[in-house]
Design a protein around this motif. Structure first.
Motif, PDB file in Angstrom:
ATOM      1  N   ASN A 109      -7.466   0.551  -1.871  1.00 46.10           N
ATOM      2  CA  ASN A 109      -7.031   0.373  -0.483  1.00 46.10           C
ATOM      3  C   ASN A 109      -8.250   0.410   0.450  1.00 46.10           C
ATOM      4  OD1 ASN A 109      -5.899   0.470   2.067  1.00 46.10           O
ATOM      5  ND2 ASN A 109      -4.220   1.823   1.477  1.00 46.10           N
TER       6      ASN A 109
ATOM      7  N   TYR B  77      -0.897   7.686   7.281  1.00 48.57           N
ATOM      8  CA  TYR B  77      -0.868   6.804   8.466  1.00 48.57           C
ATOM      9  C   TYR B  77      -0.519   5.379   8.072  1.00 48.57           C
ATOM     10  CZ  TYR B  77      -5.625   6.788   6.549  1.00 48.57           C
ATOM     11  OH  TYR B  77      -6.692   6.778   5.690  1.00 48.57           O
ATOM     12  N   TRP B  78       0.045   4.689   9.037  1.00 45.90           N
ATOM     13  CA  TRP B  78       0.170   3.229   8.917  1.00 45.90           C
ATOM     14  C   TRP B  78       0.294   2.637  10.318  1.00 45.90           C
ATOM     15  CZ3 TRP B  78       4.651   0.740  10.650  1.00 45.90           C
ATOM     16  CH2 TRP B  78       5.800   1.517  10.784  1.00 45.90           C
ATOM     17  N   LEU B  79      -0.136   1.390  10.410  1.00 39.04           N
ATOM     18  CA  LEU B  79      -0.113   0.678  11.695  1.00 39.04           C
ATOM     19  C   LEU B  79       0.688  -0.606  11.538  1.00 39.04           C
ATOM     20  CD1 LEU B  79      -3.755   0.423  13.136  1.00 39.04           C
ATOM     21  CD2 LEU B  79      -1.812   1.554  14.228  1.00 39.04           C
TER      22      LEU B  79
ATOM     23  N   GLN C   4      -3.870  -3.940  13.744  1.00 37.92           N
ATOM     24  CA  GLN C   4      -5.066  -3.500  13.012  1.00 37.92           C
ATOM     25  C   GLN C   4      -6.323  -4.075  13.680  1.00 37.92           C
ATOM     26  OE1 GLN C   4      -4.549  -3.471   8.402  1.00 37.92           O
ATOM     27  NE2 GLN C   4      -3.534  -5.271   9.228  1.00 37.92           N
ATOM     28  N   GLY C   5      -7.454  -3.509  13.296  1.00 44.37           N
ATOM     29  CA  GLY C   5      -8.746  -4.074  13.699  1.00 44.37           C
ATOM     30  C   GLY C   5      -9.149  -3.809  15.136  1.00 44.37           C
ATOM     31  N   GLN C   6      -8.460  -2.837  15.796  1.00 41.02           N
ATOM     32  CA  GLN C   6      -8.783  -2.528  17.196  1.00 41.02           C
ATOM     33  C   GLN C   6      -9.288  -1.094  17.361  1.00 41.02           C
ATOM     34  OE1 GLN C   6      -5.352  -3.433  19.717  1.00 41.02           O
ATOM     35  NE2 GLN C   6      -4.703  -5.020  18.297  1.00 41.02           N
ATOM     36  N   GLY C   7      -9.352  -0.360  16.260  1.00 40.38           N
ATOM     37  CA  GLY C   7      -9.785   1.035  16.349  1.00 40.38           C
ATOM     38  C   GLY C   7      -8.690   1.984  16.820  1.00 40.38           C
ATOM     39  N   ILE C   8      -7.434   1.542  16.770  1.00 35.76           N
ATOM     40  CA  ILE C   8      -6.320   2.388  17.244  1.00 35.76           C
ATOM     41  C   ILE C   8      -6.188   3.634  16.375  1.00 35.76           C
ATOM     42  CG2 ILE C   8      -3.783   2.497  17.446  1.00 35.76           C
ATOM     43  CD1 ILE C   8      -3.822  -0.432  18.305  1.00 35.76           C
ATOM     44  N   LEU C   9      -6.201   3.407  15.052  1.00 38.06           N
ATOM     45  CA  LEU C   9      -6.029   4.546  14.152  1.00 38.06           C
ATOM     46  C   LEU C   9      -7.231   5.494  14.262  1.00 38.06           C
ATOM     47  CD1 LEU C   9      -5.971   5.891  11.051  1.00 38.06           C
ATOM     48  CD2 LEU C   9      -3.854   5.548  12.308  1.00 38.06           C
ATOM     49  N   ALA C  10      -8.422   4.905  14.342  1.00 34.70           N
ATOM     50  CA  ALA C  10      -9.636   5.731  14.432  1.00 34.70           C
ATOM     51  C   ALA C  10      -9.544   6.675  15.633  1.00 34.70           C
ATOM     52  CB  ALA C  10     -10.864   4.830  14.551  1.00 34.70           C
TER      53      ALA C  10
ATOM     54  N   ARG D  12     -11.972   2.849   4.423  1.00 38.50           N
ATOM     55  CA  ARG D  12     -12.857   2.680   5.594  1.00 38.50           C
ATOM     56  C   ARG D  12     -12.452   3.637   6.721  1.00 38.50           C
ATOM     57  NH1 ARG D  12     -12.886  -2.983   4.458  1.00 38.50           N
ATOM     58  NH2 ARG D  12     -11.389  -3.426   6.115  1.00 38.50           N
TER      59      ARG D  12
ATOM     60  N   ARG E 289     -15.155   6.072   8.289  1.00 40.99           N
ATOM     61  CA  ARG E 289     -15.459   5.862   9.711  1.00 40.99           C
ATOM     62  C   ARG E 289     -15.216   7.133  10.517  1.00 40.99           C
ATOM     63  NH1 ARG E 289     -11.928   2.132  10.471  1.00 40.99           N
ATOM     64  NH2 ARG E 289     -13.221   0.445   9.754  1.00 40.99           N
TER      65      ARG E 289
ATOM     66  N   SER F 123       0.790  -1.232   0.000  1.00 40.02           N
ATOM     67  CA  SER F 123       0.000   0.000   0.000  1.00 40.02           C
ATOM     68  C   SER F 123       0.828   1.291   0.000  1.00 40.02           C
ATOM     69  CB  SER F 123      -0.972   0.024   1.185  1.00 40.02           C
ATOM     70  OG  SER F 123      -0.426  -0.604   2.304  1.00 40.02           O
TER      71      SER F 123
ATOM     72  N   SER G 239      -8.997  -0.792   3.471  1.00 37.74           N
ATOM     73  CA  SER G 239      -8.926  -0.421   4.892  1.00 37.74           C
ATOM     74  C   SER G 239      -8.740   1.082   5.060  1.00 37.74           C
ATOM     75  CB  SER G 239      -7.847  -1.209   5.629  1.00 37.74           C
ATOM     76  OG  SER G 239      -6.675  -1.248   4.882  1.00 37.74           O
ATOM     77  N   SER G 240      -8.006   1.705   4.146  1.00 36.52           N
ATOM     78  CA  SER G 240      -7.788   3.147   4.271  1.00 36.52           C
ATOM     79  C   SER G 240      -9.043   3.935   3.895  1.00 36.52           C
ATOM     80  CB  SER G 240      -6.600   3.566   3.392  1.00 36.52           C
ATOM     81  OG  SER G 240      -6.230   4.867   3.704  1.00 36.52           O
TER      82      SER G 240
END
Ligand SMILES: CC(C)(COP(=O)(O)OP(=O)(O)OC[C@H]1O[C@@H](n2cnc3c(N)ncnc32)[C@H](O)[C@@H]1OP(=O)(O)O)[C@@H](O)C(=O)NCCC(=O)NCCS
Length: 188
Positions: A145, A105-107, A112-118, A150, A154, A45, A147-148
């Motif tokens: 992309n 951003y990147w994690l 991923q999938g824990q809402g950290i970036l959000a 989303r 979100r 990505s 996930s990005s």
């Protein structure tokens, strides 16, 4: 010579265990290891991971980002969860006159999938809109992309359009969605 770093203590508190800490030399080794660990995956990505070689490359990159951060033309924060660096959240560029910031951003893949970036993105946007430094927040991401895309939706960004063949990645030019969220100081 590495200039003095007034950013050392700059921090955005997201939650008791989640913090955004301004780019600093003390994070170079940990960040470099995280990039190496995620390089192959990130390469799907992002274009830059293939160019990261030694820890010195990461140090130089951090240094140039720090200078841009200090001058207000970009910002780079490490995402720190329970004292562990798990990603990066930045303004890749800021247009001061237009009060527009382009977010990147990147994690770490396993975070991923824990809402950290959000959660981090929300705190980041609030911080810069309250300061009055940025009012138009922009995310540009490849149409593919998922996930990005989303992340943008979100977090309340509005799709403004599609930029044709605007992103070079892995030998091809890809279409990019452009999203924005506009917040006037004190309006949220
Ligand atoms: C883009 C990227 C940061 C998104 O990571 P992410 O973990 O999906 O994003 P968030 O931290 O916001 O987490 C949201 C996910 O956690 C889930 N979640 C769990 N608890 C949550 C909570 N409390 N709040 C919000 N979401 C939560 C959501 O359902 C969502 O999963 P879904 O997308 O499958 O529905 C990550 O995929 C990445 O680093 N990709 C590679 C680099 C990249 O593409 N960067 C962007 C270039 S434009």
């Amino acid at each position: 010579m590495i200039p003095e770093n007034p950013l050392q203590d700059e921090m955005i508190e997201v939650s008791p265990e989640l913090k955004l800490k301004a780019a600093d030399d003390i994070f170079v080794s940990e960040l470099h290891q995280l990039i190496l660990k995620n390089r192959q995956w990130l390469q799907h990505s992002l274009n830059w991971p293939q160019f990261v070689g030694s820890e010195e490359d990461t140090r130089q990159n951090m240094l140039s980002n720090r200078l841009l951060h200090q001058r207000g033309y970009a910002k780079m924060f490490l995402i720190v969860k329970s004292e562990e660096v798990v990603g990066v959240l930045s303004f890749n560029a800021i247009e001061p006159l237009n009060k527009t910031g382009y977010i990147g951003y990147w994690l770490d893949e396993s975070h991923q999938g824990q809402g950290i970036l959000a959660a981090c993105l929300e705190a980041f946007i609030r911080y810069y809109s309250q300061q009055g430094e940025v009012r138009r927040f922009v995310i540009k991401c490849r149409v593919e992309n998922q996930s990005s895309n989303r992340v943008a939706l979100r977090n309340g960004f509005v799709l403004e359009g599609c930029l044709r063949q605007a992103e070079f990645l892995n030998g091809h030019y890809h279409d990019q969605n452009i999203y924005a969220r506009i917040i006037d100081e004190g309006s949220e």
